[in-house]
Design an enzyme around this catalytic site. Structure first.
Site, PDB file in Angstrom:
ATOM      1  CB  CYS A   1      -0.920  -0.032   1.225  1.00  0.00           C
ATOM      2  SG  CYS A   1      -2.083   1.349   1.292  1.00  0.00           S
ATOM      3  CB  CYS A   2       3.863   2.229   2.021  1.00  0.00           C
ATOM      4  SG  CYS A   2       3.259   2.619   3.671  1.00  0.00           S
TER       5      CYS A   2
ATOM      6  CB  CYS B   1      -2.176   6.955   6.153  1.00  0.00           C
ATOM      7  SG  CYS B   1      -1.329   7.386   4.628  1.00  0.00           S
TER       8      CYS B   1
ATOM      9  CB  CYS C   1      -1.139   3.263   9.053  1.00  0.00           C
ATOM     10  SG  CYS C   1      -1.714   2.228   7.695  1.00  0.00           S
TER      11      CYS C   1
ATOM     12  CB  CYS D   1       5.983   4.940   4.388  1.00  0.00           C
ATOM     13  SG  CYS D   1       6.995   6.378   4.033  1.00  0.00           S
TER      14      CYS D   1
HETATM   15  S1  SF4 Z   1       0.602   4.551   5.774  1.00  0.00           S
HETATM   16 FE1  SF4 Z   1      -1.052   2.977   5.654  1.00  0.00          FE
HETATM   17  S2  SF4 Z   1      -2.694   3.852   4.391  1.00  0.00           S
HETATM   18 FE2  SF4 Z   1      -0.840   5.132   4.132  1.00  0.00          FE
HETATM   19  S3  SF4 Z   1       0.083   4.344   2.291  1.00  0.00           S
HETATM   20 FE3  SF4 Z   1       1.073   3.271   4.004  1.00  0.00          FE
HETATM   21  S4  SF4 Z   1      -0.138   1.398   4.396  1.00  0.00           S
HETATM   22 FE4  SF4 Z   1      -1.337   2.753   3.018  1.00  0.00          FE
END
Ligand code: SF4
Length: 239
Positions: free
Chosen positions: A113-114, A194, A197, A220
């Protein structure tokens, strides 16, 4: 990096904070970008940037998962500091549709996701820049505990003007310049990323305790090289 550039970098030895920013933004004018999350401590670096050159490019990665308070705070800081170079960068829509169609990838694979919401968009945004500047501090611990003011990764010079700043230094700078605070810091968030998280909590002794809490993940990935290696401190790269 050329030997000439190495000589230039050696001339920055012993500088930090705004004293380091000034020659960097002068010597690399048009080639340097700040990366900011507009989080809990971001106002300090952004204030210094505004004092040197408010038109400096500032990259904000809008992951689509930020707290609304962060988006609001960004607007407030930009206005208060007179920043004119802020660039809001979003993830690739087609990639999101293919790999995170329901927006829950952070629960299943936070690293990926990151990668698609932060790392790839940042790499796209940094095309054409030779220098990145961020506000990381050693006192945040873990991988940041050994942070250098200058390092090299993926062919770019990375500058960390606040590497040696403590929580007290940050608070003192905020107070001295009457800088607005992120609203979530007033309800217990010490470090802010985010929304899915980030939990309330953390302290000067463990600032990032609320980030990816309980998962083992601490970063991240935007501060690592393409192949996942730690950025090389300049002092070691030169040898
Ligand atoms: S901090 Fe969480 S929501 Fe944001 S990009 Fe990374 S995994 Fe995704």
């Amino acid at each position: 990096m050329s030997s000439l550039e190495k000589q230039i970098f050696e001339s920055y030895a012993g500088l930090e904070g705004q004293q380091l920013l000034e020659p960097i933004l002068r010597d690399f004018h048009g080639r340097a970008a700040v990366v900011s999350s507009f989080g809990a401590e971001s106002a300090v670096l952004l204030h210094m940037v505004s004092q040197v050159d408010p038109s400096t490019p500032v990259i904000f990665l809008d992951t689509g998962k930020h707290f609304w308070e962060t988006i609001s705070y960004r607007a407030k800081l930009v206005d208060r500091l007179g920043l004119t170079g802020v660039r809001v960068i979003t993830p690739d829509k087609a990639l999101l549709a293919a790999q995170d169609p329901d927006g829950t990838l952070h629960k299943k694979n936070a690293d990926h996701c990151c990668h698609i919401r932060k790392t790839l968009p940042l790499e796209r945004a940094l095309a054409g820049f030779d220098v990145t500047i961020s506000g990381r501090k050693r006192y945040h611990g873990a991988a940041r505990a050994t942070l250098d003011f200058l390092s090299i990764g993926d062919g770019r010079l990375k500058v960390e003007p606040l590497a040696g700043f403590s929580a007290l230094d940050i608070a003192a700078h905020m107070k001295a310049h009457d800088l607005p605070t992120h609203p979530l810091t007033e309800i217990g968030y010490f470090s802010i990323g985010c929304e899915p998280c980030t939990l309330p909590g953390g302290s000067a002794a463990d600032p990032r305790a609320g980030r990816w809490a309980g998962t083992g993940k601490t970063e991240c990935g935007i501060h690592w090289t393409h192949n996942g290696q730690a950025i090389t401190p300049l002092s070691r790269a030169a040898h």
